[in-house]
Design a protein around this motif. Structure first.
Motif, PDB file in Angstrom:
ATOM      1  N   ILE A 195      10.502  -5.890   3.235  1.00  0.00           N
ATOM      2  CA  ILE A 195       9.504  -6.583   2.711  1.00  0.00           C
ATOM      3  C   ILE A 195       8.118  -5.904   3.577  1.00  0.00           C
ATOM      4  CG2 ILE A 195       8.176  -8.618   2.172  1.00  0.00           C
ATOM      5  CD1 ILE A 195      10.382  -8.987   0.500  1.00  0.00           C
ATOM      6  N   HIS A 196       8.278  -6.159   4.506  1.00  0.00           N
ATOM      7  CA  HIS A 196       7.143  -5.728   5.504  1.00  0.00           C
ATOM      8  C   HIS A 196       6.857  -4.067   5.329  1.00  0.00           C
ATOM      9  CE1 HIS A 196       7.070  -9.208   8.018  1.00  0.00           C
ATOM     10  NE2 HIS A 196       8.123  -9.156   8.050  1.00  0.00           N
ATOM     11  N   MET A 202       2.065  -0.776   0.062  1.00  0.00           N
ATOM     12  CA  MET A 202       1.268  -1.055  -0.985  1.00  0.00           C
ATOM     13  C   MET A 202      -0.372  -0.909  -0.485  1.00  0.00           C
ATOM     14  SD  MET A 202       2.930  -3.735  -3.313  1.00  0.00           S
ATOM     15  CE  MET A 202       3.943  -4.739  -2.173  1.00  0.00           C
ATOM     16  N   GLU A 203      -0.511  -1.509   0.644  1.00  0.00           N
ATOM     17  CA  GLU A 203      -1.881  -1.442   1.131  1.00  0.00           C
ATOM     18  C   GLU A 203      -2.459   0.006   1.023  1.00  0.00           C
ATOM     19  OE1 GLU A 203      -3.821  -3.984   1.397  1.00  0.00           O
ATOM     20  OE2 GLU A 203      -2.041  -5.168   0.777  1.00  0.00           O
ATOM     21  N   VAL A 204      -1.824   1.166   1.575  1.00  0.00           N
ATOM     22  CA  VAL A 204      -2.083   2.387   1.491  1.00  0.00           C
ATOM     23  C   VAL A 204      -2.414   2.730  -0.013  1.00  0.00           C
ATOM     24  CG1 VAL A 204      -1.762   4.656   2.053  1.00  0.00           C
ATOM     25  CG2 VAL A 204      -1.029   2.780   3.649  1.00  0.00           C
ATOM     26  N   LYS A 240       2.462   7.124  10.527  1.00  0.00           N
ATOM     27  CA  LYS A 240       3.015   5.568  10.204  1.00  0.00           C
ATOM     28  C   LYS A 240       3.164   5.666   8.779  1.00  0.00           C
ATOM     29  CE  LYS A 240       3.367   1.206  10.977  1.00  0.00           C
ATOM     30  NZ  LYS A 240       3.825   0.696   9.715  1.00  0.00           N
ATOM     31  N   TRP A 241       2.105   6.113   8.026  1.00  0.00           N
ATOM     32  CA  TRP A 241       2.106   5.955   6.377  1.00  0.00           C
ATOM     33  C   TRP A 241       3.321   6.590   6.020  1.00  0.00           C
ATOM     34  CZ3 TRP A 241      -3.511   7.596   5.366  1.00  0.00           C
ATOM     35  CH2 TRP A 241      -4.512   6.615   5.848  1.00  0.00           C
ATOM     36  N   GLN A 242       3.553   7.932   6.405  1.00  0.00           N
ATOM     37  CA  GLN A 242       4.574   8.642   5.982  1.00  0.00           C
ATOM     38  C   GLN A 242       5.694   7.998   6.359  1.00  0.00           C
ATOM     39  OE1 GLN A 242       3.361  12.631   7.368  1.00  0.00           O
ATOM     40  NE2 GLN A 242       1.810  12.958   5.697  1.00  0.00           N
ATOM     41  N   GLY A 301       5.261   2.702  -4.716  1.00  0.00           N
ATOM     42  CA  GLY A 301       4.267   3.886  -5.352  1.00  0.00           C
ATOM     43  C   GLY A 301       3.285   3.368  -6.324  1.00  0.00           C
ATOM     44  N   GLU A 302       3.544   2.409  -7.081  1.00  0.00           N
ATOM     45  CA  GLU A 302       2.245   2.527  -8.226  1.00  0.00           C
ATOM     46  C   GLU A 302       1.778   0.971  -7.639  1.00  0.00           C
ATOM     47  OE1 GLU A 302      -0.151   2.965 -10.681  1.00  0.00           O
ATOM     48  OE2 GLU A 302       1.384   4.394 -10.512  1.00  0.00           O
ATOM     49  N   SER A 303       2.101   0.301  -6.852  1.00  0.00           N
ATOM     50  CA  SER A 303       1.771  -0.781  -6.393  1.00  0.00           C
ATOM     51  C   SER A 303       2.042  -2.018  -7.604  1.00  0.00           C
ATOM     52  CB  SER A 303       0.115  -1.108  -6.165  1.00  0.00           C
ATOM     53  OG  SER A 303      -0.093  -0.639  -4.885  1.00  0.00           O
TER      54      SER A 303
END
Ligand code: HEM
Length: 510
Positions: A195-196, A202-204, A240-242, A301-303
């Motif tokens: 979940i984290h 999703m933030e990115v 970190k994003w990747q 992916g799509e939030s």
């Protein structure tokens, strides 16, 4: 050495200047759609709204009409403000209008495999077809009902325990259902590591979708920052994003793969497709990659889960503001199913007002008010106006949902607009036709989303009442952004009755 670099930089700047000027002059000779007057070079950069974009776009519609053209730093953008224009271009001429512009931050963060942001073509088509084989099939959608039930139950139990935290409960509910449906995984608390990770991804994605990111593209500047000037920090942020994206893409999939192999897999999007023994191998077969990447799309992916959670927040805000609507919905529930159980999918046909409440919440403030841009792949002419190839094309969802002809008195929250003689009637004005985008790119998760929102709406109204504290503002306020949430608001949520409280406590025990 330094002077050579300066010379090269000057040459690039002057070259770009003349290129933009040439393009500007060529386009202004043709009959482009109307729009605010551009400045040389920067075009309409300073006309682009920074907050509540939908209000500016509505003003543009009044000034310029259904098709509005702007040019930002040489990038042509067209806004379509009417059903006629979106139908004609995004739907009927879908072959030309179904490409996607590049989202530089999405690529940098490692989302190249995500078909929601891919160019229109064979690869996109194959991935989308696999996704739709589950998310658009009546049988598969029914098989997801248990996942909706489990997440709806966690939600009402959590609301009873911590009513002030309803937003977080909605967030958890949306993520929970996606993990359950896609991987058969039970992640019913915030403590779960996935979940984290999903939240971080999703933030990115939300940032990547915001217009400033894809229009101005600050990523190119970020990439150019030398290490001694903070470039190292940027590089580790990108790493970190990747890493987060890769974890979501691989880790839950690998768990399902193992459980399919040892026969313990629960039914899920991934397990259903992996059942064919030919498919599962060392992770390199095209079919296996296809399943892995389509499953992961639904997570971050799509939030998607963010969109569903924001739709839930809008519903909660609307109920707090409209106690009369709540009462009417609760009367319907009481008279159709009584007060000794919570509504379920089998009751849907007999609860038309509940469906109308869900639809009116989506209409009143769609979570993605300006959708996701399409890109035109060839020059086109519409009603005598020239639309250049490479133009970004935005279906202005918010504007369509506030069209006073289709939705009289559009700023009033009124679910009864979808009821005729006691039955649900949205044959001509179903907001879902616009909320989920257009044409070949229309959201393939729309039926699934409606199932999810319907159960949440029905069960919340059966179990609770919500009101605003004395003296609280009664004006609904929403944040700007590609995904637009209600601004935080105070509210009071209580169980509707002792019987409702007991029902929820019983759910907690089971
Ligand atoms: C309230 C919730 C949701 C809203 C408002 C919403 C809205 C949208 C919109 C506006 C688009 C862009 C369509 C276009 O380009 O014209 C889209 C695309 C997409 N949505 Fe949703 N969506 C929601 C939930 C979901 C869910 C739950 C899923 C998955 C289970 C999903 C999967 C997708 C995918 C994969 C795409 C990309 C389609 C493509 O590019 O071919 N969405 N959505």
């Amino acid at each position: 050495m330094l002077s050579l670099a300066i010379l090269a930089a000057c040459t690039v700047c002057i070259g770009t200047y003349f290129l933009l000027l040439r393009r500007y002059a060529r386009q202004t000779r043709r009959h482009l759609p109307p729009g605010p007057r551009p400045l040389p070079i920067v075009g309409n950069l300073f006309d682009m709204p920074r907050t509540k974009v939908w209000e500016t776009f509505a003003k543009w519609q009044q000034l310029y009409g259904d098709v509005v053209y702007v040019n930002v730093l040489g990038r042509p953008i067209v806004f379509l403000n009417s059903v006629k224009a979106t139908t004609e271009l995004l739907e009927k001429r879908g072959l030309l209008y179904s490409d996607r512009p590049q989202f530089p931050l999405m690529n940098l963060a490692g989302h190249q495999w995500n078909f929601g942001f891919m160019s229109y073509g064979k690869e996109w088509q194959t991935l989308r077809r696999t996704f739709s084989s589950q998310y658009n099939s009546a049988v598969a959608l029914r098989s997801f009902h248990d996942a909706h039930r489990a997440s709806a139950a966690t939600f009402v139990v959590n609301v009873l325990k911590e009513p002030k935290d309803v937003s977080n409960h909605l967030r958890l509910r949306s993520a929970q259902v996606m993990f359950h449906v896609n991987y058969g995984l039970s992640v019913s608390s915030w403590d779960h590591h996935f979940i984290h990770t999903a939240e971080a991804v999703m933030e990115v994605v939300s940032l990547a979708l915001s217009p400033s990111m894809w229009i101005v593209n600050p990523i190119s500047f970020l990439n150019a920052i030398p290490r001694w000037l903070g470039g190292t920090a940027v590089a580790s942020m990108v790493e970190k994003w990747q890493a987060d994206v890769n974890e979501l893409r691989y880790a839950p999939f690998d768990l399902v793969k193992e459980s399919v192999a040892d026969g313990s897999a629960k039914p899920s999007f991934t397990a259903n497709l992996l059942r064919d023994p030919e498919t599962v191998g060392d992770g390199t077969s095209a079919q296996e990659i296809l399943i892995r990447d389509t499953a992961a799309i639904a997570l971050g992916g799509e939030s998607q889960s963010k969109l569903t959670f924001v739709a839930g927040e809008v519903f909660i805000l609307m109920m707090a503001l409209h106690e009369d609507v709540q009462r009417k919905a609760q009367d319907e529930i009481d008279s159709v199913i009584g007060t000794d159980r919570l509504p379920d999918f089998n009751d849907r046909e007999r609860l038309p007002y509940i469906t109308a409440v869900m639809k009116e919440s989506l209409r009143f403030h769609s979570p993605a008010p300006t959708g996701i841009p399409h890109e035109l792949s060839q020059d086109d002419i519409y009603e005598g106006m020239y639309i250049p190839a490479g133009c970004m094309v935005m279906g202005n969802i918010w504007q369509l949902l506030h069209d006073p002809v289709m939705y009289p008195d559009p700023f009033t929250f009124n679910p009864s607009r979808f009821i005729t003689e006691g039955s649900l009637d949205c044959t001509t004005n179903d907001p879902s036709r616009y909320v989920f985008g257009f044409g070949r790119r229309v959201c393939p998760g729309r039926l699934f989303t409606e199932d999810s929102l319907w159960l949440m709406t029905a069960q919340f109204l059966a179990a609770f009442t919500i009101s605003l504290p004395e003296g609280a503002s009664r004006e609904p306020k929403f944040a700007a952004g590609a995904i637009s949430r209600p601004l935080p608001f105070e509210h009071i949520i209580k169980p509707r009755s002792a019987a409702a409280q007991k029902m929820i406590e019983h759910l907690q025990e089971t």
